[in-house]
Design a protein around this motif. Structure first.
Motif: not given
Length: 438
Positions: A45-61
């Motif tokens: 699978t692939v993890f997607v950063l939201t940008g300048d926060i090092p987490a993956m939001w279900l919405r943003d990704s």
């Protein structure tokens, strides 16, 4: 090597249809998510950063991927990437459907001090109805764009069943839900009242949400654009269950819940309000509680009332939407601001007198006037503070005053508007949930 080639090819098409400045900013924003936010994981699978926060939001990704969907059919590597991201999202839902943002691994990063049933894999456990909508919408859009069905497998079936189960529980939050959330030593918008239960609600047919797409706490428990989004996503589930999964029971469950949510919006969320012209007209409320409480505003984050046609809830010419849109884009909306640099919708999530590029892009995408679309695009280009990227928000009188220097979702929405203006936006949605409720 396919990513630089895709960016180059699409940017050349944009340049042919717009101008040099638009194409230059587009190239940087279009490359942003593909080149700077994605991390392949050992499980494929692939993890997607939201940008300048090092987490993956279900919405943003999901929203970060919106402009790429138009090119997935002609770029197999891109389609594979979208599927890998979607599988990560579905695995996150399986881990905890109440969480909105996740870590790449169970490293305990993020808001581990919140009073809620969290885990080291979860960055934040703010329950937002739209967080569950977005991965399902991405799965549906991949199918619509490419014809692929390999991602619509047992993982997808289990995730959507769990989502439907949760949404049914949250139709009666007071009596059936165990979800609680409190964050101490934080703004009031970051926590829920009543010992983490949220404000009191009565059943309406809609499904309760603790937080808005902005990650701010709901004033009232039924976020109307979030429920409208859920209704359109339930239509996606019904179609996939019938045509791909051959699961009549799942299709029936999705159809029944969609009908209840639509009826709840019709009965509780359509309210009378003064129009900019002075007369009283029906519009959508942003939030309601089932007791008659209503919040008349909109928020820059999507799903928003302004974005209802993009979600597939209604058409851009729907009378009720047009009346709501007139309210949103006026001083009657408390989140609307106008200044020397621009005018548009902001959010209580950011300082006063700040406009969000996301909301500006939505305004342009839902406009029926080509000149208005170009005006909005020019505003976005003129308010990037010389950075050639979009920001979370900027001050209406000074674009050099902005929040979040790297916000990939905003970059993606800028690209989506550019593709629309250039005539390259091919994947759109017809209304499936409501028709006109006016």
């Amino acid at each position: 090597m396919w990513i630089p080639e895709l960016v180059r090819s699409v940017t050349e098409s944009v340049a042919e249809r717009t101008d040099e400045r638009t194409a230059a900013v587009f190239a940087r924003c279009f490359a942003d998510t593909l080149e700077a936010t994605m991390t392949p994981l050992p499980d494929g699978t692939v993890f997607v950063l939201t940008g300048d926060i090092p987490a993956m939001w279900l919405r943003d990704s999901t929203t970060q991927l919106t402009p790429y969907l138009h090119f997935a059919a002609s770029t197999p590597q891109l389609a594979d990437l979208l599927v890998a991201i979607n599988r990560r999202q579905l695995d996150d839902i399986a881990h905890d459907p109440y969480a909105n943002a996740f870590n790449a691994e169970a490293n305990g990063a993020g808001h581990q001090g919140d009073l809620t049933d969290s885990s080291p894999r979860i960055w934040e456990r703010k329950y937002e109805i739209d967080s569950l909508c977005y991965p399902i919408r991405l799965a549906s859009d991949i199918h619509r764009a490419t014809g692929r069905t390999d991602h619509l497998d047992g993982r997808f079936r289990d995730a959507v069943r769990r989502v439907i189960e949760l949404w049914r529980i949250e139709q009666d939050h007071e009596n059936r839900s165990s979800y609680r959330f409190e964050r101490h030593d934080a703004p009031l918008t970051d926590t829920l009242v009543r010992e983490g239960r949220g404000s009191l609600t009565a059943p309406t047919g809609m499904s309760w949400s603790a937080f808005r797409p902005s990650d701010d706490a709901c004033t009232y428990g039924y976020n109307v654009p979030g429920n409208a989004f859920a209704a359109t996503v339930l239509a996606d589930i019904e179609e996939i269950a019938s045509e791909v999964l051959r699961d009549d029971a799942l299709a029936a469950d999705a159809s029944a819940l969609r009908a209840e949510i639509v009826a709840g919006i019709r009965e509780h969320a359509v309210v009378q309000a003064p129009s900019p012209g002075g007369e009283t007209v029906p519009i959508y409320a942003y939030e309601v509680d089932g007791f008659g409480g209503r919040l008349l505003m909109d928020d820059a984050n999507v799903p928003s009332l302004l974005s209802l046609p993009l979600l597939g809830w209604c058409g851009v010419d729907d009378p009720l939407y047009r009346a709501t849109r007139s309210f949103i884009l006026s001083d009657a909306n408390p989140t609307y601001s106008a200044g020397t640099a621009g005018r548009g919708v902001g959010s209580p999530h950011t300082p006063d007198d700040h406009i969000w590029p996301i909301a500006l892009a939505v305004e342009g995408l839902t406009s029926t006037d080509p000149d208005d679309k170009r005006r909005v695009l020019r505003t976005l280009l003129d308010t990037d503070a010389g950075t050639s990227v979009m920001h979370e928000s900027f001050h209406v009188d000074d674009p050099g005053v902005y929040t979040r220097p790297w916000f990939s979702w905003a970059n993606a929405m800028f690209c989506e508007l550019v593709l629309d203006v250039a005539g390259l936006r091919t994947l759109t949605r017809e209304p499936v949930a409501a028709g006109s409720l006016s």
